[in-house]
Design a protein around this motif. Structure first.
Motif, PDB file in Angstrom:
ATOM      1  N   ALA A  39       0.733  -1.273  -0.073  1.00  0.00           N
ATOM      2  CA  ALA A  39       0.104   0.134   0.074  1.00  0.00           C
ATOM      3  C   ALA A  39       0.841   1.262  -0.146  1.00  0.00           C
ATOM      4  O   ALA A  39       1.867   1.171   0.442  1.00  0.00           O
ATOM      5  CB  ALA A  39      -0.844   0.027   1.212  1.00  0.00           C
ATOM      6  N   ILE A  40       0.342   2.272  -0.557  1.00  0.00           N
ATOM      7  CA  ILE A  40       1.244   3.639  -0.630  1.00  0.00           C
ATOM      8  C   ILE A  40       0.281   4.699  -0.422  1.00  0.00           C
ATOM      9  O   ILE A  40      -0.803   4.851  -0.576  1.00  0.00           O
ATOM     10  CB  ILE A  40       1.531   3.836  -2.238  1.00  0.00           C
ATOM     11  CG1 ILE A  40       2.529   2.767  -2.697  1.00  0.00           C
ATOM     12  CG2 ILE A  40       2.300   5.126  -2.403  1.00  0.00           C
ATOM     13  CD1 ILE A  40       3.022   2.913  -4.201  1.00  0.00           C
ATOM     14  N   ARG A  41       0.707   5.834   0.670  1.00  0.00           N
ATOM     15  CA  ARG A  41       0.056   6.939   0.829  1.00  0.00           C
ATOM     16  C   ARG A  41       0.983   7.984   1.365  1.00  0.00           C
ATOM     17  O   ARG A  41       2.388   7.588   1.671  1.00  0.00           O
ATOM     18  CB  ARG A  41      -0.783   6.517   2.057  1.00  0.00           C
ATOM     19  CG  ARG A  41      -0.096   6.326   3.232  1.00  0.00           C
ATOM     20  CD  ARG A  41      -0.739   5.593   4.613  1.00  0.00           C
ATOM     21  NE  ARG A  41      -0.170   5.361   5.862  1.00  0.00           N
ATOM     22  CZ  ARG A  41       0.539   4.044   5.880  1.00  0.00           C
ATOM     23  NH1 ARG A  41       0.410   3.069   4.908  1.00  0.00           N
ATOM     24  NH2 ARG A  41       1.183   3.845   7.002  1.00  0.00           N
ATOM     25  N   THR A  42       0.589   9.358   1.326  1.00  0.00           N
ATOM     26  CA  THR A  42       1.380  10.437   1.601  1.00  0.00           C
ATOM     27  C   THR A  42       1.224  10.789   3.351  1.00  0.00           C
ATOM     28  O   THR A  42      -0.317  10.740   3.463  1.00  0.00           O
ATOM     29  CB  THR A  42       0.983  11.574   0.982  1.00  0.00           C
ATOM     30  OG1 THR A  42      -0.436  11.751   0.761  1.00  0.00           O
ATOM     31  CG2 THR A  42       1.653  11.540  -0.511  1.00  0.00           C
ATOM     32  N   PRO A  43       2.180  10.517   4.052  1.00  0.00           N
ATOM     33  CA  PRO A  43       1.689  10.608   5.498  1.00  0.00           C
ATOM     34  C   PRO A  43       1.380  11.865   5.984  1.00  0.00           C
ATOM     35  O   PRO A  43       0.585  12.222   6.724  1.00  0.00           O
ATOM     36  CB  PRO A  43       3.126  10.209   6.144  1.00  0.00           C
ATOM     37  CG  PRO A  43       4.107  10.551   5.013  1.00  0.00           C
ATOM     38  CD  PRO A  43       3.577  10.125   3.632  1.00  0.00           C
ATOM     39  N   VAL A  44       1.745  12.891   5.463  1.00  0.00           N
ATOM     40  CA  VAL A  44       1.551  14.296   6.004  1.00  0.00           C
ATOM     41  C   VAL A  44       1.455  15.251   4.723  1.00  0.00           C
ATOM     42  O   VAL A  44       0.275  15.665   4.361  1.00  0.00           O
ATOM     43  CB  VAL A  44       2.554  14.959   6.906  1.00  0.00           C
ATOM     44  CG1 VAL A  44       2.093  16.309   7.445  1.00  0.00           C
ATOM     45  CG2 VAL A  44       2.805  14.005   8.228  1.00  0.00           C
ATOM     46  N   ALA A  45       2.344  15.807   4.394  1.00  0.00           N
ATOM     47  CA  ALA A  45       2.438  16.834   3.073  1.00  0.00           C
ATOM     48  C   ALA A  45       2.258  16.217   1.722  1.00  0.00           C
ATOM     49  O   ALA A  45       2.702  14.947   1.686  1.00  0.00           O
ATOM     50  CB  ALA A  45       3.691  17.628   3.245  1.00  0.00           C
ATOM     51  N   PRO A  46       1.735  16.920   0.825  1.00  0.00           N
ATOM     52  CA  PRO A  46       1.875  16.311  -0.625  1.00  0.00           C
ATOM     53  C   PRO A  46       3.369  16.065  -0.971  1.00  0.00           C
ATOM     54  O   PRO A  46       4.209  16.425  -0.583  1.00  0.00           O
ATOM     55  CB  PRO A  46       1.221  17.633  -1.594  1.00  0.00           C
ATOM     56  CG  PRO A  46       0.615  18.278  -0.551  1.00  0.00           C
ATOM     57  CD  PRO A  46       1.261  18.107   0.984  1.00  0.00           C
ATOM     58  N   ALA A  47       3.188  14.979  -1.788  1.00  0.00           N
ATOM     59  CA  ALA A  47       4.519  14.364  -2.249  1.00  0.00           C
ATOM     60  C   ALA A  47       4.774  14.420  -3.796  1.00  0.00           C
ATOM     61  O   ALA A  47       3.565  14.625  -4.529  1.00  0.00           O
ATOM     62  CB  ALA A  47       4.469  12.837  -2.030  1.00  0.00           C
ATOM     63  N   ARG A  48       5.921  14.409  -4.445  1.00  0.00           N
ATOM     64  CA  ARG A  48       6.115  14.357  -5.688  1.00  0.00           C
ATOM     65  C   ARG A  48       7.174  13.262  -5.826  1.00  0.00           C
ATOM     66  O   ARG A  48       8.299  13.207  -5.010  1.00  0.00           O
ATOM     67  CB  ARG A  48       6.800  15.610  -6.024  1.00  0.00           C
ATOM     68  CG  ARG A  48       6.941  15.882  -7.741  1.00  0.00           C
ATOM     69  CD  ARG A  48       7.007  17.285  -8.318  1.00  0.00           C
ATOM     70  NE  ARG A  48       7.948  17.667  -7.523  1.00  0.00           N
ATOM     71  CZ  ARG A  48       9.297  18.185  -8.225  1.00  0.00           C
ATOM     72  NH1 ARG A  48       9.474  17.553  -9.704  1.00  0.00           N
ATOM     73  NH2 ARG A  48      10.636  18.729  -7.695  1.00  0.00           N
ATOM     74  N   ALA A  49       6.821  12.109  -6.807  1.00  0.00           N
ATOM     75  CA  ALA A  49       7.675  11.205  -7.001  1.00  0.00           C
ATOM     76  C   ALA A  49       7.429  10.679  -8.289  1.00  0.00           C
ATOM     77  O   ALA A  49       6.453  10.679  -9.051  1.00  0.00           O
ATOM     78  CB  ALA A  49       7.247  10.017  -5.846  1.00  0.00           C
ATOM     79  N   LEU A  50       8.736   9.696  -8.728  1.00  0.00           N
ATOM     80  CA  LEU A  50       8.548   8.970  -9.841  1.00  0.00           C
ATOM     81  C   LEU A  50       7.777   7.635  -9.596  1.00  0.00           C
ATOM     82  O   LEU A  50       8.679   7.026  -8.761  1.00  0.00           O
ATOM     83  CB  LEU A  50       9.691   8.878 -10.655  1.00  0.00           C
ATOM     84  CG  LEU A  50      10.486  10.249 -11.169  1.00  0.00           C
ATOM     85  CD1 LEU A  50      11.617  10.458 -11.891  1.00  0.00           C
ATOM     86  CD2 LEU A  50       9.489  10.981 -12.030  1.00  0.00           C
ATOM     87  N   HIS A  51       7.003   7.025 -10.387  1.00  0.00           N
ATOM     88  CA  HIS A  51       6.357   5.725  -9.912  1.00  0.00           C
ATOM     89  C   HIS A  51       6.509   4.965 -11.436  1.00  0.00           C
ATOM     90  O   HIS A  51       5.796   5.212 -12.552  1.00  0.00           O
ATOM     91  CB  HIS A  51       5.066   6.188  -9.732  1.00  0.00           C
ATOM     92  CG  HIS A  51       4.250   5.211  -9.295  1.00  0.00           C
ATOM     93  ND1 HIS A  51       4.278   4.581  -7.664  1.00  0.00           N
ATOM     94  CD2 HIS A  51       3.544   3.983  -9.908  1.00  0.00           C
ATOM     95  CE1 HIS A  51       3.429   3.581  -7.589  1.00  0.00           C
ATOM     96  NE2 HIS A  51       3.019   3.357  -8.638  1.00  0.00           N
ATOM     97  N   LEU A  52       7.450   4.029 -11.380  1.00  0.00           N
ATOM     98  CA  LEU A  52       7.597   3.321 -12.718  1.00  0.00           C
ATOM     99  C   LEU A  52       7.085   1.989 -12.445  1.00  0.00           C
ATOM    100  O   LEU A  52       7.442   1.448 -11.538  1.00  0.00           O
ATOM    101  CB  LEU A  52       9.172   3.464 -12.895  1.00  0.00           C
ATOM    102  CG  LEU A  52       9.747   2.810 -14.170  1.00  0.00           C
ATOM    103  CD1 LEU A  52      10.981   3.321 -14.619  1.00  0.00           C
ATOM    104  CD2 LEU A  52      10.043   1.107 -14.090  1.00  0.00           C
ATOM    105  N   LEU A  53       6.348   1.407 -13.520  1.00  0.00           N
ATOM    106  CA  LEU A  53       5.878   0.278 -13.439  1.00  0.00           C
ATOM    107  C   LEU A  53       6.543  -0.702 -14.705  1.00  0.00           C
ATOM    108  O   LEU A  53       6.700  -0.021 -16.055  1.00  0.00           O
ATOM    109  CB  LEU A  53       4.341   0.221 -13.595  1.00  0.00           C
ATOM    110  CG  LEU A  53       3.514   0.566 -12.596  1.00  0.00           C
ATOM    111  CD1 LEU A  53       2.179   0.853 -12.869  1.00  0.00           C
ATOM    112  CD2 LEU A  53       3.686  -0.381 -11.268  1.00  0.00           C
ATOM    113  N   SER A  54       7.137  -1.721 -14.725  1.00  0.00           N
ATOM    114  CA  SER A  54       7.782  -2.495 -15.548  1.00  0.00           C
ATOM    115  C   SER A  54       7.640  -4.093 -15.463  1.00  0.00           C
ATOM    116  O   SER A  54       7.591  -4.561 -14.385  1.00  0.00           O
ATOM    117  CB  SER A  54       9.173  -2.255 -15.666  1.00  0.00           C
ATOM    118  OG  SER A  54       9.984  -3.041 -16.414  1.00  0.00           O
ATOM    119  N   PRO A  55       7.145  -4.731 -16.808  1.00  0.00           N
ATOM    120  CA  PRO A  55       6.996  -4.249 -17.823  1.00  0.00           C
ATOM    121  C   PRO A  55       5.608  -3.352 -17.974  1.00  0.00           C
ATOM    122  O   PRO A  55       4.499  -3.569 -17.244  1.00  0.00           O
ATOM    123  CB  PRO A  55       6.868  -5.475 -18.647  1.00  0.00           C
ATOM    124  CG  PRO A  55       6.099  -6.426 -17.796  1.00  0.00           C
ATOM    125  CD  PRO A  55       6.946  -6.149 -16.236  1.00  0.00           C
TER     126      PRO A  55
END
Length: 289
Positions: free
Chosen positions: A92-108
């Protein structure tokens, strides 16, 4: 026929593809010939526990923070940290407090890995890992922090490699004969000579450089740009290791020597060219007539 998949996205740009409200699409599976899909997470994210049957998931945090729950353990990721979640592993993925900016790569991006339909166990927990800011995957030789390897071809089934790179000196015109080169600019400005034009990629911009097409790169800012560099298929880390091992031969007075480079990059399907009057000697690419 030349490969025309080149594109340069603005910082807030998204490819024409469906996306959740918390993400922008930087590269689709079609863009990368099925090797990966790349999203940029922005804002608040709340993804309940889920499993990717056929895709590994790689997360690199740019700003803010993300919490990733895996097997009753919460991994707190902050800027500069990254995480590999192997296919078949619930998380599971979530932002704990502040807004986040991240790269999210799915392969293949849109293809099953060979063997997925055989009934084999999908979850390979031992392939997962978390890297702290400044930490790199171990390789054949140590490399400096300016070439920090975050994902090796061996980590991704050969589909991609991902490095955090500081582009401190001009990179001569060269061609990747097998792998696409994809670059996301974290800080600064990167100048790119491609297709007879000089393009400038600033913070938050993403560029795809298709294989078989010559291009040159150089810093366009001081301090020099810091980027995430993706090679698909993977293996760019082997080129970096070879160049570091022979750095006194391939680079002199802050400039790369194309002939010396080729002695070590040609086995990895990358070749460099020195051209009179080109970006290698003038610092700018002359337009094609």
């Amino acid at each position: 026929m030349p490969d025309n998949r080149f594109f340069l996205l603005p910082a807030d740009g998204s490819r024409p593809a469906p996306a959740p409200s918390w993400a922008m699409v930087k590269a689709t599976a079609e863009d990368t010939q099925g090797r990966f899909t790349l999203l940029e997470v922005h804002g608040e994210v709340e993804l309940p526990e889920h499993v990717h049957d056929v895709a590994d998931e790689f997360v690199y945090v740019i700003d803010g923070g993300l919490d990733v729950d895996i097997h009753r353990t919460t991994h707190h990721l902050t800027a500069g940290m990254c995480l590999m979640v192997p296919r078949g592993v619930p998380h599971a993925i979530r932002t704990p407090v502040a807004p986040a900016r991240a790269l999210h790569l799915l392969s293949p991006g849109a293809a099953r890995i060979e063997g997925d339909a055989t009934g084999e166990e999908w979850g390979e927990v031992d392939r997962g890992y978390v890297l702290a800011r400044g930490e790199a995957r171990p390789g054949r030789i140590p490399v400096p922090p300016a070439f920090s390897v975050k994902a090796r071809a061996a980590d991704t089934g050969g589909l991609f490699s991902l490095l955090e790179v500081t582009v401190a000196q001009p990179i001569p015109r060269h061609t990747h004969h097998v792998a696409d080169e994809c670059v996301y600019v974290l800080d600064g400005a990167l100048e790119i000579d491609f297709g007879g034009r000089t393009h400038t990629a600033g913070k938050g911009q993403f560029v795809l450089l298709p294989h078989g097409q010559p291009h040159a790169l150089r810093p366009g800012s001081a301090p020099p740009p810091r980027v995430v560099q993706i090679s698909a298929p993977g293996g760019w880390e082997h080129v970096v290791e070879a160049l570091i091992e022979h750095r006194t031969e391939v680079s002199k007075a802050g400039r790369f020597d194309p002939a010396a480079l080729n002695r070590y990059t040609r086995p990895h399907h990358v070749t460099y060219v020195a051209e009179a009057g080109s970006a290698l000697t003038t610092g700018r690419e002359r337009p094609r007539r």
